[in-house]
Design an enzyme around this catalytic site. Structure first.
Site, PDB file in Angstrom:
ATOM      1  N   ASP A 102      -2.070  -7.707   3.562  1.00  0.00           N
ATOM      2  CA  ASP A 102      -1.298  -8.156   4.705  1.00  0.00           C
ATOM      3  C   ASP A 102      -0.431  -9.362   4.306  1.00  0.00           C
ATOM      4  O   ASP A 102       0.352  -9.261   3.363  1.00  0.00           O
ATOM      5  CB  ASP A 102      -2.272  -8.461   5.862  1.00  0.00           C
ATOM      6  CG  ASP A 102      -1.607  -8.718   7.193  1.00  0.00           C
ATOM      7  OD1 ASP A 102      -1.342  -7.736   7.911  1.00  0.00           O
ATOM      8  OD2 ASP A 102      -1.359  -9.897   7.521  1.00  0.00           O
ATOM      9  N   HIS A 269      -6.268  -0.586   8.979  1.00  0.00           N
ATOM     10  CA  HIS A 269      -5.535  -1.688   8.350  1.00  0.00           C
ATOM     11  C   HIS A 269      -6.393  -2.552   7.426  1.00  0.00           C
ATOM     12  O   HIS A 269      -5.907  -3.054   6.412  1.00  0.00           O
ATOM     13  CB  HIS A 269      -4.918  -2.571   9.438  1.00  0.00           C
ATOM     14  CG  HIS A 269      -4.141  -3.738   8.935  1.00  0.00           C
ATOM     15  ND1 HIS A 269      -3.035  -3.613   8.112  1.00  0.00           N
ATOM     16  CD2 HIS A 269      -4.310  -5.077   9.133  1.00  0.00           C
ATOM     17  CE1 HIS A 269      -2.551  -4.814   7.840  1.00  0.00           C
ATOM     18  NE2 HIS A 269      -3.306  -5.720   8.440  1.00  0.00           N
TER      19      HIS A 269
END
Length: 293
Positions: A102, A269
């Site tokens: 991320d 994610h």
């Protein structure tokens, strides 16, 4: 909550900015960088496996975790990458591999461009480059990644709204972006909550504002100059994540890097927490290909 057993340290990287990290293992140096709204604790299930082969440095980014959250300082990825380069050099590592999830992947991307002599290999988890994301905004992206646009708002609005109930906002970032909620037990959420204070809220908004401004300027300059990542790059992504469902991830990364490989992981994610064994195995296989640095 302890991240994992290791030596905890804080490194002064200049300008009064101190970066917190945990070091464990022996072997080629490996820098692990976390995402939003997390800390180096996100590596708790992956770092011990990697530390069997590498000297693992799990670091909190500027503005997050136990690292400094300076007011009025830069939060562009160039500044944040320079912090991490300073950490590794302070620890005696001039050349090392980087794994970033991320936001940490975006810092790793910038570090590989700005200090190619230092980055031996780069792995990015569940991202495509920031420039590509902003140049391909559609309804699906604006809906799934609404926080990219919310956090950039000026005048203190996101800080005020998030600050009214930080825990609710924090938990909203995990609900719907993970296949199973049991990967975030109470003690993990408590640790993330401990670090998600008013200073982190402010600093993380500055991070996202930089991504929508200065970072894009730097990325466009690189593209105009034909600069790409020369280090080997591994891209891993969640097969059910927004990135996995909406991008041809390897094709995109091949526009930004010369040597790209990668594959999907059975996760959404948060790969390192949802699928730690698969993520650690993929990272270790990739890193061991050229672990003579």
């Amino acid at each position: 909550m302890e991240l994992f057993e290791g030596d905890r340290t804080t490194v002064e990287v200049g300008g009064g900015v101190r970066i917190a990290a945990t070091v464990r293992g022996d072997g080629p140096p490996l820098l692990l960088l976390h995402g939003y709204p997390q800390t180096r604790s996100m590596w708790r299930l992956v770092a011990p496996e990697l530390a069997e082969r590498f000297t693992v440095v799990a670091s909190d980014l500027r503005g997050y975790g136990d690292s400094a959250k300076p007011i009025g300082e830069r939060y562009d990825k160039r500044a944040m990458a320079a912090d991490q380069l300073g950490v590794m050099r302070s620890l005696g590592f001039d050349r090392f591999a980087v794994v970033g999830h991320d936001r940490g992947g975006r810092v790793g991307h910038r570090l590989a461009l700005d200090a190619p002599e230092a980055v031996a290999a780069l792995a990015v988890l569940d991202i495509v480059p920031t420039l590509h994301m902003f140049e391909h905004v559609d309804r699906a992206m604006a809906t799934s990644y609404f926080h990219w646009f919310f956090l950039t708002q000026s005048g203190g609005l996101p800080e005020a709204l998030i600050g009214a109930d930080p825990r609710a906002w924090l938990e909203s970032r995990f609900r719907g972006r993970a296949r199973r909620q049991d990967v975030f037990p109470a003690e993990v959420m408590d640790e993330y909550g401990r670090c998600f204070d008013a200073d982190t809220i402010r600093a993380s908004c500055a991070d996202y504002r930089a991504a929508a401004g200065t970072d894009l300027e730097h990325d466009r300059e690189d593209r105009a100059d034909g600069r790409t990542i020369e280090a080997p790059l591994l891209a891993l992504w969640g097969e059910s994540s927004y990135v996995g469902r909406n991008f041809d991830v390897l094709t995109v990364w091949r526009e930004f890097a010369a040597h790209v490989q990668g594959h999907a992981v059975e996760a959404d994610h948060y790969l390192a927490e949802e699928a730690p064994a698969e993520t650690a195995a993929a990272l270790r296989a990739f890193l061991e290909q050229g672990a003579a640095w």
